[in-house]
Design a protein around this motif. Structure first.
Motif, PDB file in Angstrom:
ATOM      1  N   SER A 129       0.811  -1.222   0.000  1.00  0.00           N
ATOM      2  CA  SER A 129       0.000   0.000   0.000  1.00  0.00           C
ATOM      3  C   SER A 129       0.844   1.271   0.000  1.00  0.00           C
ATOM      4  O   SER A 129       0.298   2.380  -0.039  1.00  0.00           O
ATOM      5  CB  SER A 129      -0.918   0.004   1.232  1.00  0.00           C
ATOM      6  OG  SER A 129      -0.157   0.118   2.427  1.00  0.00           O
ATOM      7  N   VAL A 130       2.173   1.122   0.040  1.00  0.00           N
ATOM      8  CA  VAL A 130       3.076   2.272   0.133  1.00  0.00           C
ATOM      9  C   VAL A 130       3.652   2.601  -1.243  1.00  0.00           C
ATOM     10  O   VAL A 130       4.282   1.750  -1.868  1.00  0.00           O
ATOM     11  CB  VAL A 130       4.223   1.997   1.124  1.00  0.00           C
ATOM     12  CG1 VAL A 130       5.232   3.143   1.119  1.00  0.00           C
ATOM     13  CG2 VAL A 130       3.669   1.778   2.532  1.00  0.00           C
ATOM     14  N   PRO A 131       3.474   3.823  -1.728  1.00  0.00           N
ATOM     15  CA  PRO A 131       4.055   4.208  -3.019  1.00  0.00           C
ATOM     16  C   PRO A 131       5.582   4.193  -2.971  1.00  0.00           C
ATOM     17  O   PRO A 131       6.188   4.390  -1.908  1.00  0.00           O
ATOM     18  CB  PRO A 131       3.541   5.632  -3.232  1.00  0.00           C
ATOM     19  CG  PRO A 131       2.358   5.771  -2.329  1.00  0.00           C
ATOM     20  CD  PRO A 131       2.655   4.903  -1.142  1.00  0.00           C
ATOM     21  N   THR A 132       6.197   3.988  -4.104  1.00  0.00           N
ATOM     22  CA  THR A 132       7.653   4.038  -4.202  1.00  0.00           C
ATOM     23  C   THR A 132       8.149   5.447  -3.893  1.00  0.00           C
ATOM     24  O   THR A 132       7.547   6.437  -4.311  1.00  0.00           O
ATOM     25  CB  THR A 132       8.099   3.630  -5.613  1.00  0.00           C
ATOM     26  OG1 THR A 132       7.678   2.283  -5.852  1.00  0.00           O
ATOM     27  CG2 THR A 132       9.614   3.701  -5.761  1.00  0.00           C
ATOM     28  N   CYS A 133       9.243   5.526  -3.144  1.00  0.00           N
ATOM     29  CA  CYS A 133       9.818   6.826  -2.804  1.00  0.00           C
ATOM     30  C   CYS A 133      11.310   6.640  -2.502  1.00  0.00           C
ATOM     31  O   CYS A 133      11.803   5.513  -2.452  1.00  0.00           O
ATOM     32  CB  CYS A 133       9.106   7.452  -1.600  1.00  0.00           C
ATOM     33  SG  CYS A 133       9.302   6.505  -0.086  1.00  0.00           S
ATOM     34  N   LYS A 134      11.995   7.739  -2.275  1.00  0.00           N
ATOM     35  CA  LYS A 134      13.425   7.659  -1.972  1.00  0.00           C
ATOM     36  C   LYS A 134      13.663   7.172  -0.541  1.00  0.00           C
ATOM     37  O   LYS A 134      14.500   6.293  -0.308  1.00  0.00           O
ATOM     38  CB  LYS A 134      14.089   9.021  -2.169  1.00  0.00           C
ATOM     39  CG  LYS A 134      15.589   9.010  -1.916  1.00  0.00           C
ATOM     40  CD  LYS A 134      16.206  10.387  -2.200  1.00  0.00           C
ATOM     41  CE  LYS A 134      17.719  10.358  -1.937  1.00  0.00           C
ATOM     42  NZ  LYS A 134      18.338  11.685  -2.203  1.00  0.00           N
ATOM     43  N   GLU A 168       8.144  15.440  -1.265  1.00  0.00           N
ATOM     44  CA  GLU A 168       8.709  15.146  -2.582  1.00  0.00           C
ATOM     45  C   GLU A 168       9.304  13.742  -2.686  1.00  0.00           C
ATOM     46  O   GLU A 168       9.136  13.069  -3.711  1.00  0.00           O
ATOM     47  CB  GLU A 168       9.782  16.172  -2.930  1.00  0.00           C
ATOM     48  CG  GLU A 168       9.262  17.569  -3.229  1.00  0.00           C
ATOM     49  CD  GLU A 168       8.724  18.267  -2.001  1.00  0.00           C
ATOM     50  OE1 GLU A 168       7.685  18.959  -2.124  1.00  0.00           O
ATOM     51  OE2 GLU A 168       9.324  18.113  -0.915  1.00  0.00           O
ATOM     52  N   ASP A 169       9.999  13.287  -1.653  1.00  0.00           N
ATOM     53  CA  ASP A 169      10.692  11.996  -1.788  1.00  0.00           C
ATOM     54  C   ASP A 169      10.601  11.109  -0.545  1.00  0.00           C
ATOM     55  O   ASP A 169      11.379  10.169  -0.403  1.00  0.00           O
ATOM     56  CB  ASP A 169      12.164  12.208  -2.160  1.00  0.00           C
ATOM     57  CG  ASP A 169      12.947  12.966  -1.095  1.00  0.00           C
ATOM     58  OD1 ASP A 169      12.473  13.085   0.047  1.00  0.00           O
ATOM     59  OD2 ASP A 169      14.049  13.457  -1.418  1.00  0.00           O
ATOM     60  N   SER A 170       9.635  11.384   0.354  1.00  0.00           N
ATOM     61  CA  SER A 170       9.520  10.596   1.582  1.00  0.00           C
ATOM     62  C   SER A 170       8.135   9.981   1.729  1.00  0.00           C
ATOM     63  O   SER A 170       7.135  10.530   1.255  1.00  0.00           O
ATOM     64  CB  SER A 170       9.774  11.476   2.814  1.00  0.00           C
ATOM     65  OG  SER A 170      11.024  12.114   2.745  1.00  0.00           O
TER      66      SER A 170
END
Length: 248
Positions: A102-107, A205-207
Motif C-alpha cells: 500500500s506504500v508508493p515508491t519513494c526515496k 517530494e521523496d519521503s
C-alpha cells in the motif's frame, strides 16, 4: 476474521517485567508482513481474544508476537503465564493493510513506532520483499525507558543485512540515554532534532512516513506532517505520503 486453529507455545521470552514475546507454532494461512491476527484463550468459560501483529517473517515456522502485560488485562497476563507446549487459539487468516503493497515508491521510507508497535516493521524487514523500491529506510523506535528497547540484536543484524540502506534511531522519553534522542516523536520532528541525527529530511517530494503505535502519537504526527510538510494521508484511491495504524 477467519476460523480459529489450535496453536502451541514454543517459547515465552520476557524482555522486562511488562514486555514479553510469545512464540508459537500453528497451521495458519500465509500472511503478508505487517499484518495482524487474533489470539485467544478460554478463560472461565469465555473466549477472550485480542489482535496482535506478527513480528516474524511470513517465511518463518515460529510465529512471534510482542506484547505488553496489562496488569488488569483479561488476556495478556494469562498469555505471559503459558508454558512451552501449552495450547491457545489463533485466527487462521491474518488481516490488515499496514503493508508495503500500500506504500508508493519513494526515496526514503520512514518506519516510526512506539512501544510494541515496532512489531510490524520487524516482520517487514525480516521478510525483505519489495524493499528495493526505497533508497533509504529509517526505523524509529520510541519507548519510555531504555530497558524497553527489545530486539536490539535482531535490529543490529538487520542493519548488517541492509548495510547503509537501513538507519535506526531510538527515542527514550523518560530517561536521557547516550545515542538515544530524548522526548516525543512529534516534538522531535517539529524542532528538527530527528532529521538532524538521521541526516535525512522528511518531505512530500521523496519521503513516505509509516506511523504505528500510540493513537495520540499517530494523530499528532499526522497533523504535524500535513500542516508543516504538505504531506497527505495515503489512501488506496488517492496515494499520499502517510500510512498509519493505531495499535490499540
Amino acid at each position: 476474521m477467519s476460523d480459529w486453529v489450535d496453536a502451541r507455545v514454543h517459547e515465552i521470552k520476557n524482555w522486562t517485567n511488562v514486555l514479553f514475546s510469545i512464540r508459537v507454532k500453528a497451521p495458519i494461512c500465509p500472511f503478508i508482513a505487517g499484518q495482524f491476527t487474533k489470539i485467544a484463550l478460554e478463560i472461565d468459560g469465555k473466549r477472550i481474544q485480542r489482535a496482535y501483529s506478527y513480528v516474524n517473517s511470513p517465511n518463518d515456522e515460529i510465529l512471534e508476537f510482542y506484547l505488553t502485560i496489562v496488569s488488569e488485562g483479561k488476556l495478556s497476563p494469562y498469555l505471559q503465564g503459558l508454558k512451552p507446549d501449552e495450547k491457545l487459539m489463533i485466527a487462521k487468516e491474518a488481516c490488515g493493510s499496514f503493508i508495503l503493497n500500500s506504500v508508493p515508491t519513494c526515496k526514503t521510507l520512514w518506519m516510526i513506532a512506539t512501544g510494541t508497535a515496532i512489531g510490524p516493521y520487524l516482520s517487514i524487514l525480516q521478510c525483505g520483499n519489495d524493499l528495493d523500491r526505497f533508497e533509504n529506510i529509517v526505523l524509529i523506535h520510541a519507548v519510555r525507558y531504555f530497558a524497553d528497547l527489545s530486539f536490539t540484536n535482531l535490529i543490529n543484524n538487520l542493519q548488517k543485512k541492509y548495510r547503509k540502506k537501513l538507519r535506526f534511531q531510538t527515542i527514550v522519553s523518560r530517561e536521557k540515554i547516550s545515542n538515544s534522542l530524548h522526548g516525543h516523536i512529534p516534538d522531535l520532528i517539529n524542532n528538527g532534532a530527528l532529521e538532524s541525527v538521521i541526516k535525512l529530511n522528511i518531505n512530500a517530494e521523496d519521503s513516505h512516513v509509516m506511523l504505528c503505535g500510540n493513537p495520540g502519537m499517530v494523530h499528532k504526527t499526522q497533523q504535524l506532517l500535513k500542516d508543516t510538510r504538505s504531506m497527505k494521508i495515503n489512501l488506496k484511491a488517492n496515494p499520499g505520503n502517510i500510512t498509519s495504524e493505531n495499535y490499540w
